[in-house]
Design a protein around this motif. Structure first.
Motif, PDB file in Angstrom:
ATOM      1  N   LYS A  78       0.834  -1.208   0.000  1.00 33.05           N
ATOM      2  CA  LYS A  78       0.000   0.000   0.000  1.00 33.05           C
ATOM      3  C   LYS A  78       0.866   1.254   0.000  1.00 33.05           C
ATOM      4  N   GLN A  81       2.082   1.915  -3.483  1.00 35.63           N
ATOM      5  CA  GLN A  81       1.003   2.485  -4.292  1.00 35.63           C
ATOM      6  C   GLN A  81       0.792   3.959  -3.952  1.00 35.63           C
ATOM      7  N   ASP A  82       0.753   4.266  -2.662  1.00 37.83           N
ATOM      8  CA  ASP A  82       0.435   5.630  -2.233  1.00 37.83           C
ATOM      9  C   ASP A  82       1.601   6.589  -2.425  1.00 37.83           C
ATOM     10  N   ILE A  85       3.611   5.392  -6.739  1.00 39.53           N
ATOM     11  CA  ILE A  85       2.796   5.466  -7.949  1.00 39.53           C
ATOM     12  C   ILE A  85       1.818   6.637  -7.909  1.00 39.53           C
ATOM     13  N   ASP A  86       1.060   6.741  -6.811  1.00 43.03           N
ATOM     14  CA  ASP A  86       0.067   7.817  -6.720  1.00 43.03           C
ATOM     15  C   ASP A  86       0.664   9.121  -6.209  1.00 43.03           C
ATOM     16  N   GLU A 115       4.648   0.050 -12.299  1.00 41.16           N
ATOM     17  CA  GLU A 115       3.522  -0.875 -12.185  1.00 41.16           C
ATOM     18  C   GLU A 115       4.022  -2.326 -12.132  1.00 41.16           C
ATOM     19  N   LEU A 118       5.273  -2.904  -8.712  1.00 43.27           N
ATOM     20  CA  LEU A 118       4.168  -3.053  -7.769  1.00 43.27           C
ATOM     21  C   LEU A 118       3.610  -4.473  -7.807  1.00 43.27           C
ATOM     22  N   LYS A 122       3.536  -7.157  -4.713  1.00 47.61           N
ATOM     23  CA  LYS A 122       2.314  -7.836  -4.281  1.00 47.61           C
ATOM     24  C   LYS A 122       2.544  -9.336  -4.197  1.00 47.61           C
TER      25      LYS A 122
END
Length: 485
Positions: A78, A81-82, A85-86, A115, A118, A122
């Motif tokens: 997470k 991602q936060d 990527i974001d 990506e 990521l 995962k």
């Protein structure tokens, strides 16, 4: 009348028998003819199905398998991602879109790499680590292809006619993108990211210097990429301190990244040169005489005169020595010491240092740089016969394409990296003996001198250049070949 009543009962029985016989005949005809293709069936056929014994009926179909359970999203995944990527990546892509042109085209390959990483993280968070590098290889393949696409595109764009004026930007991405290879580094991947960040920072600083007066969008783009690498380093340091955080209680890792993520992790193909005209359409054509990075005399002023257009200069004759560029030694933005094009200067001293500062040494020859105090990091690129005397550094010393170098560490430093360099000498202090890591690649004739404790004497130890590999029990085993001197 008893006789008439008996005849009536007999007649009724005959009618029932005839009805039963007719019904049996219908059943016989139905069972010997092909099954009807229509969904509409006769009542006789329906009755036959209802009366058929259960042992001859077809077994019911098995229930559908339950849907696969969704893999748990760990805090580390997470955070990627936060924060990446974001967060920092999104900011970088926004700046590259504002810049546009070939730089935007090159930058657009980076999200596919993030990506792919990521999806790998995962997978790692839900499975145990593969037991061999061979089994790990296919899981890293999407990331490797994405990095390769970025590097190949850098080379292609750098050679194109439209891209020559943007080489410094292509180098920023080309030098920094190997940082995403931290997933293969153990036991300290964060310093590896720092090394790649320092290499990219050298070119980011040149972008800032070159475009600060002419193209602030390019400057914002370079700073956004530097921030992305800073965020990546902080993420790796927090969540993957000694290497990728696999799940020791998870099931064995699959042999490849699941296909569900392949479409998002596959990098787009490198751009072709035929697209150059389309992506540069709308960009203002600037005459070479007005480009500050091609005209040193214009760098001292932010104004380019209108009459600066001149006939193109004649190309130098083959074998002619290139024009010397002015030597430079200055502190930029309060935290970057720039040492460039110094030649035969044995008295370069930087003594007003602070902990957050970095030193960048570029294209110096036959010179000596002495750095006093404790600083953040040092990079040396494209130098020849240049020596560095360094007290201490928080991060690292990186040496690239600098043959016949010498380095002396008088204090402490955690990492020294030498890449694509022939012939070098590194002198370590006593404080470095149990803390420093020396990482080499594509090097030869590199010697490490360690103190012996006897009147300042050193013992020279050559860095091995040869490896021997063999197959043992189906596994590739590689060992170093050391030669006694």
């Amino acid at each position: 009348m008893p006789g008439q009543q008996g005849m009536h009962n007999f007649s009724t029985i005959l009618k029932r028998l005839e009805a039963v016989t007719s019904r049996l005949e219908d059943v016989a005809v139905s069972s010997s003819s092909p099954a009807p293709t229509s969904s509409l069936r006769s009542p006789t056929a329906a009755a036959h199905e209802n009366l058929a014994p259960t042992s001859s009926a077809a077994p019911p179909p098995p229930p559908p398998p339950p849907p696969p359970a969704e893999e748990a999203v760990t805090p580390a995944v997470k955070a990627y991602q936060d924060e990446i990527i974001d967060g920092a990546l999104q900011e970088f892509i926004e700046k590259s879109n504002e810049l546009g042109g070939l730089v935007q085209q090159h930058s657009s390959l980076l999200p596919a790499l993030c990506e792919a990483q990521l999806q790998f993280l995962k997978l790692a968070s839900n499975h145990s680590k593969p037991s061999t590098p061979t089994a790990l290889g296919p899981l890293l393949e999407p990331q490797g292809k994405a990095i390769q696409a970025i590097l190949e595109t850098k080379e292609k764009l750098s050679r194109s006619k439209e891209g020559r004026d943007w080489n410094v930007c292509f180098n920023v991405l080309g030098e920094g993108v190997p940082a995403w290879g931290w997933v293969q580094v153990e036991p300290a991947p964060a310093p590896f990211v720092a090394e790649m960040k320092n290499a990219a920072q050298f070119w980011s600083d040149r972008v800032v210097k070159q475009y600060k007066d002419t193209n602030p969008t390019a400057v914002a783009w370079a700073k956004a990429f530097a921030q992305l690498l800073t965020s990546l380093q902080a993420y790796v340091k927090q969540w993957h301190t000694t290497g990728v955080a696999w799940n020791p209680k998870g099931s064995p890792a699959p042999s490849s990244i699941p296909s569900a993520s392949s479409s998002s992790s596959a990098p787009p193909p490198p751009p072709t040169s035929s697209r150059g005209g389309a992506v540069t359409a709308g960009l203002k054509k600037v005459d070479a005489s007005q480009m500050t990075h091609k005209n040193p005399d214009l760098r001292s002023s932010s104004v380019v005169p209108d009459n600066a257009r001149k006939a193109p200069p004649l190309k130098p004759k083959p074998g002619a020595a290139p024009a010397k560029k002015p030597a430079k030694l200055e502190l930029e933005d309060g935290n970057k010491w720039m040492i460039e094009y110094q030649e035969d200067n044995k008295n370069i001293v930087i003594d007003q240092t602070e902990l957050h500062q970095t030193v960048h040494i570029f294209n110096c020859k036959n010179s000596v740089v002495k750095i006093s105090g404790k600083i953040n990091a040092v990079t040396m690129v494209g130098c020849k016969k240049t020596a560095v005397v360094l007290d201490s550094a928080v991060s690292s010393l990186s040496i690239t394409s600098s043959p016949s170098f010498e380095v002396q560490i008088t204090g402490q430093i955690p990492t020294i990296q030498v890449d694509t360099t022939d012939s070098g000498q590194i002198y370590l202090s006593k404080e470095c003996m149990n803390t420093v890591e020396i990482i080499t690649s594509k090097t030869s004739s590199l010697n490490i001198s360690v103190p012996t404790g006897q009147d300042g004497d050193f013992e020279e130890k050559p860095v091995p250049e040869q490896m021997k590999s063999k197959i043992v029990g189906g596994k590739l085993v590689t060992e170093i070949i050391e030669h006694a001197g």
